[in-house]
Write a protein that holds these residues in place. Structure first.
Motif, mmCIF file in Angstrom:
data_model
loop_
_atom_site.group_PDB
_atom_site.id
_atom_site.type_symbol
_atom_site.label_atom_id
_atom_site.label_comp_id
_atom_site.label_asym_id
_atom_site.label_seq_id
_atom_site.Cartn_x
_atom_site.Cartn_y
_atom_site.Cartn_z
ATOM 1 N N MET A 15 0.836 -1.194 0.000
ATOM 2 C CA MET A 15 0.000 0.000 0.000
ATOM 3 C C MET A 15 0.879 1.255 0.000
ATOM 4 N N LYS A 16 1.904 1.260 0.850
ATOM 5 C CA LYS A 16 2.795 2.417 0.921
ATOM 6 C C LYS A 16 3.573 2.586 -0.384
ATOM 7 N N GLN A 20 2.627 6.088 -1.719
ATOM 8 C CA GLN A 20 3.495 7.139 -1.197
ATOM 9 C C GLN A 20 4.946 7.071 -1.638
ATOM 10 N N ASP A 21 5.503 5.906 -1.744
ATOM 11 C CA ASP A 21 6.944 5.805 -1.962
ATOM 12 C C ASP A 21 7.267 5.389 -3.387
ATOM 13 N N GLU A 22 8.270 6.043 -3.933
ATOM 14 C CA GLU A 22 8.664 5.805 -5.316
ATOM 15 C C GLU A 22 9.274 4.427 -5.536
ATOM 16 N N LEU A 24 11.420 0.838 -3.201
ATOM 17 C CA LEU A 24 11.650 0.164 -1.928
ATOM 18 C C LEU A 24 12.660 0.912 -1.063
ATOM 19 N N ASP A 25 13.685 1.472 -1.674
ATOM 20 C CA ASP A 25 14.671 2.241 -0.900
ATOM 21 C C ASP A 25 14.007 3.442 -0.229
ATOM 22 N N GLY A 26 13.135 4.129 -0.959
ATOM 23 C CA GLY A 26 12.423 5.270 -0.390
ATOM 24 C C GLY A 26 11.508 4.855 0.749
ATOM 25 N N PHE A 27 10.850 3.718 0.595
ATOM 26 C CA PHE A 27 9.993 3.202 1.672
ATOM 27 C C PHE A 27 10.821 2.927 2.918
ATOM 28 N N CYS A 28 11.942 2.256 2.745
ATOM 29 C CA CYS A 28 12.788 1.913 3.894
ATOM 30 C C CYS A 28 13.325 3.162 4.583
ATOM 31 N N ARG A 29 13.669 4.179 3.809
ATOM 32 C CA ARG A 29 14.121 5.436 4.410
ATOM 33 C C ARG A 29 12.987 6.102 5.183
ATOM 34 N N SER A 30 11.810 6.175 4.586
ATOM 35 C CA SER A 30 10.696 6.866 5.245
ATOM 36 C C SER A 30 10.235 6.138 6.502
ATOM 37 N N GLU A 31 10.370 4.816 6.525
ATOM 38 C CA GLU A 31 9.962 4.025 7.695
ATOM 39 C C GLU A 31 11.128 3.768 8.647
ATOM 40 N N ILE A 53 7.455 -3.448 -11.049
ATOM 41 C CA ILE A 53 6.087 -3.058 -10.680
ATOM 42 C C ILE A 53 6.024 -2.431 -9.293
ATOM 43 N N ASN A 54 7.184 -2.319 -8.635
ATOM 44 C CA ASN A 54 7.295 -1.700 -7.321
ATOM 45 C C ASN A 54 6.349 -2.328 -6.315
ATOM 46 N N GLN A 55 6.341 -3.655 -6.269
ATOM 47 C CA GLN A 55 5.485 -4.401 -5.340
ATOM 48 C C GLN A 55 6.159 -5.705 -4.931
ATOM 49 N N PHE A 56 5.685 -6.215 -3.805
ATOM 50 C CA PHE A 56 6.037 -7.565 -3.406
ATOM 51 C C PHE A 56 4.941 -8.491 -3.902
#
Length: 57
Positions: A15-16, A20-22, A24-31, A53-56
């Motif tokens: 979902m994130k 919100q996040d461009e 996986l690296d951006g997600f990990c930084r934001s979290e 596809i920027n998904q798991f």
């Protein structure tokens, strides 16, 4: 705080990544989480990150 259950974690992360996040690296930084740990946790549940596809899945 991230969900402990791998299926809830999968839903939260995807979902994130979608909303919100461009990437996986951006997600990990934001979290403020370790990327390798996230990959290992979801990998143990049978999921892998697909960059194109920027998904798991």
């Amino acid at each position: 705080m991230l969900p402990k259950d791998p299926f809830m974690l999968l839903s939260y992360v995807n979902m994130k990544l979608r909303d919100q996040d461009e990437d996986l690296d951006g997600f990990c930084r934001s979290e403020d989480i370790d990327k390798e740990n996230l990959l290992a946790t979801l990998g143990k549940a049978g999921f892998e990150y697909i960059e194109s596809i920027n998904q798991f899945r």
